[in-house]
Design a protein around this motif. Structure first.
Motif, short mmCIF file in Angstrom:
data_model
loop_
_atom_site.label_atom_id
_atom_site.label_comp_id
_atom_site.label_asym_id
_atom_site.label_seq_id
_atom_site.Cartn_x
_atom_site.Cartn_y
_atom_site.Cartn_z
N ARG A 260 0.82 -1.21 0.00
CA ARG A 260 0.00 0.00 0.00
C ARG A 260 0.86 1.26 0.00
N ASP A 261 1.94 1.26 0.75
CA ASP A 261 2.78 2.45 0.82
C ASP A 261 3.42 2.79 -0.53
N TRP A 263 1.94 2.53 -3.38
CA TRP A 263 0.92 3.29 -4.11
C TRP A 263 0.83 4.71 -3.57
N VAL A 264 0.99 4.87 -2.27
CA VAL A 264 0.97 6.21 -1.69
C VAL A 264 2.13 7.03 -2.22
N VAL A 364 -3.90 10.53 0.19
CA VAL A 364 -3.36 9.39 0.93
C VAL A 364 -4.49 8.48 1.40
N GLN A 365 -5.54 9.08 1.94
CA GLN A 365 -6.67 8.29 2.41
C GLN A 365 -7.37 7.56 1.27
N ARG A 368 -5.15 4.60 0.08
CA ARG A 368 -5.18 3.48 1.03
C ARG A 368 -6.52 2.75 0.98
N SER A 369 -7.62 3.50 0.91
CA SER A 369 -8.94 2.87 0.86
C SER A 369 -9.13 2.07 -0.42
N THR A 372 -7.19 -1.16 -0.37
CA THR A 372 -7.87 -2.16 0.45
C THR A 372 -9.08 -2.72 -0.28
#
Length: 489
Positions: A260-261, A263-264, A364-365, A368-369, A372
């Motif tokens: 995930r990080d 992608w951030v 960022v949110q 991350r969402s 997921t």
């Protein structure tokens, strides 16, 4: 030997009729062979015809032209002015030394023509305000360029979402139609069994209620399909009779990179909304410099030439003069305007910094969402597919129990409802995966035509989805965005 009969005129007119019939047949065959539009074709149509994107492109051109406007203030300025006039002068003044109106004393009336010409040229040698405004215009171009990229990516995701919403609505509609047919047959059987006294009226009423609900679900699904088609037309300004469906070639795999990080990090480096807000901070910082420059002097070189001509009887002839020099101007007191402007632009800079931070946090949110969700979609698609198999087995078992009398019709109806709900849920899961994956790429700033082309490879051109819209012409005016405006030369 009998002479041959002349050809009647009616036969001559029959050939064109046969040719017309043949051409109509060929035309109908060609219409039937028209290929359905795929996602890549529709995406290219949107990039060419989307009204929002066209407006953003025009805004970008406008901002770029603004840089040339600011640069022009630092380049040489040349002005010319002229005047031609007819003058009438009347004097009736006297003095103790004699008349001022002429040699004979008394009043005089003089009429004459005059002409004048002035040429002036200036060149800024030091102008901190215009230099800062030019720098601010450069930063505005950077910001607008990112805004254009963000709009292009938004068009890509909007088209993809609308496209797969059509396919989603179509699959759900097929499931609801099948559900209505199945429950309709169950209702007929219940009525037949009631007529011969095998079941009670309550079971017929249960079957009728389930059928009415399935019919309502089918009508709603048809409406969703039509709305989905019209949403796609709004994005492109074109009407599509059919589109290609999503085939079995779609690979449902976790997002890559798998962390995930990662992608951030991609989003912080590539998301155009984040970059636009960051560029907006620099625009505001340049605005502070513009305000501070109001306190500094302006130095410019100048040259001017003046020419005057008159046929006045008392003062006849030509007059000319020229100047070359350097001028300096500096504001000493502006009533507090300059200080207030500095405070205003400083607060604007502070606001832009907070906006940048808010956009960064939101991105960022979102990343991350979406990461997921895509990861969960992979498992969900597999689980939904297995749910169809399980519900089919449960329905078969329930029907067998109903036939031997261990289950009632309500059990059968519930099992059928669960099966078709599972089919619709599986369709939802598949399209959620595709749209969420593309949305993740959008938030990370990596959504482009190549990504759309990759998804386009999952489509199956052997099975098309179509929907007959209302009669031709009703939507033409609403969908026509018109020719783009042509700027004046």
């Amino acid at each position: 030997m009998m002479p041959s009969r002349p050809v009647k005129p009616a036969n001559r007119t029959a050939r064109p009729a046969r040719r017309t019939l043949l051409s109509m047949l060929v035309a109908s065959l060609m219409v039937g062979q028209v290929q359905a539009a795929d996602l890549l074709t529709i995406t290219r149509d949107a990039l060419e015809n989307n009204a929002d994107l066209a407006a953003t492109r025009a805004d970008t051109s406008s901002v770029e032209a603004g840089r040339d406007v600011e640069r022009g203030d630092l380049l040489p300025q040349v002005n010319a002015s002229g005047q031609v006039a007819h003058n009438e002068q009347f004097e009736s003044q006297t003095s103790s030394f004699g008349s001022t109106g002429g040699s004979g004393g008394g009043a005089s009336d003089d009429r004459y023509n005059s002409a004048s010409l002035t040429l002036e040229a200036t060149q800024a040698l030091y102008d901190a305000v215009n230099s800062a405004e030019l720098e601010q215009a450069e930063r505005q171009i950077d910001q607008q360029t990112y805004q254009l990229a963000a709009t292009e990516q938004q068009v890509l995701i909007d088209v993809a979402s609308a496209y797969f919403d059509i396919l989603r609505a179509h699959e759900i509609l097929e499931a609801r139609r099948a559900q209505e047919r199945a429950i309709g047959r169950q209702l007929e059987q219940a009525r037949e069994q009631f007529d011969v006294g095998l079941i009670a009226i309550t079971e017929v009423e249960e079957a009728q209620a389930s059928y009415d609900q399935s019919r309502a679900d089918r009508i709603a699904a048809e409406s969703d399909l039509q709305v989905a088609f019209e949403a796609l037309e709004r994005l492109t300004g074109k009407r599509y009779d059919s589109i290609e469906s999503l085939g079995d070639a779609m690979t449902v795999t976790p997002p890559e990179p798998a962390k995930r990080d990662a992608w951030v990090d991609l989003a912080m480096d590539n998301n155009p909304q984040v970059l636009a807000q960051q560029a907006g901070v620099e625009v505001s910082r340049s605005g502070v410099e513009v305000s501070k420059a109001q306190r500094l002097p302006v130095v410019e070189a100048f040259a001017n030439y003046q020419y005057a001509d008159s046929d006045n009887s008392t003062l006849e002839g030509e007059d000319s003069s020229a100047q070359v020099g350097v001028g300096v101007s500096m504001p000493l007191y502006t009533g507090g305007r300059t200080s207030a402007g500095i405070r205003q632009s400083t607060y604007a800079l502070e606001a832009s910094q907070y906006n940048f931070e808010a956009q960064r946090r939101d991105t960022v949110q979102q990343v991350r969402s979406l990461f997921t969700q895509v990861s969960n979609n992979v498992a969900t698609v597999e689980a939904r597919a297995q749910a169809i198999v399980s519900n089919q087995s449960a329905l078969d078992a329930t029907r067998a129990g109903y036939e031997v009398g261990t289950r009632n019709i309500v059990d059968v109806l519930n099992a059928e409802q669960s099966l078709y709900d599972a089919i619709a849920d599986h369709a939802d899961a598949r399209y959620d995966y595709v749209i969420n994956l593309l949305s993740l790429r959008q938030q990370s700033g990596t959504l482009d035509v190549a990504a759309i082309e990759e998804v386009n490879g999952w489509l199956d051109d052997s099975e098309n989805v179509s929907f007959t819209l209302p009669e031709e012409g009703r939507y033409d005016q609403a969908l026509d965005i018109g020719e783009p405006p042509q700027p004046d030369a």
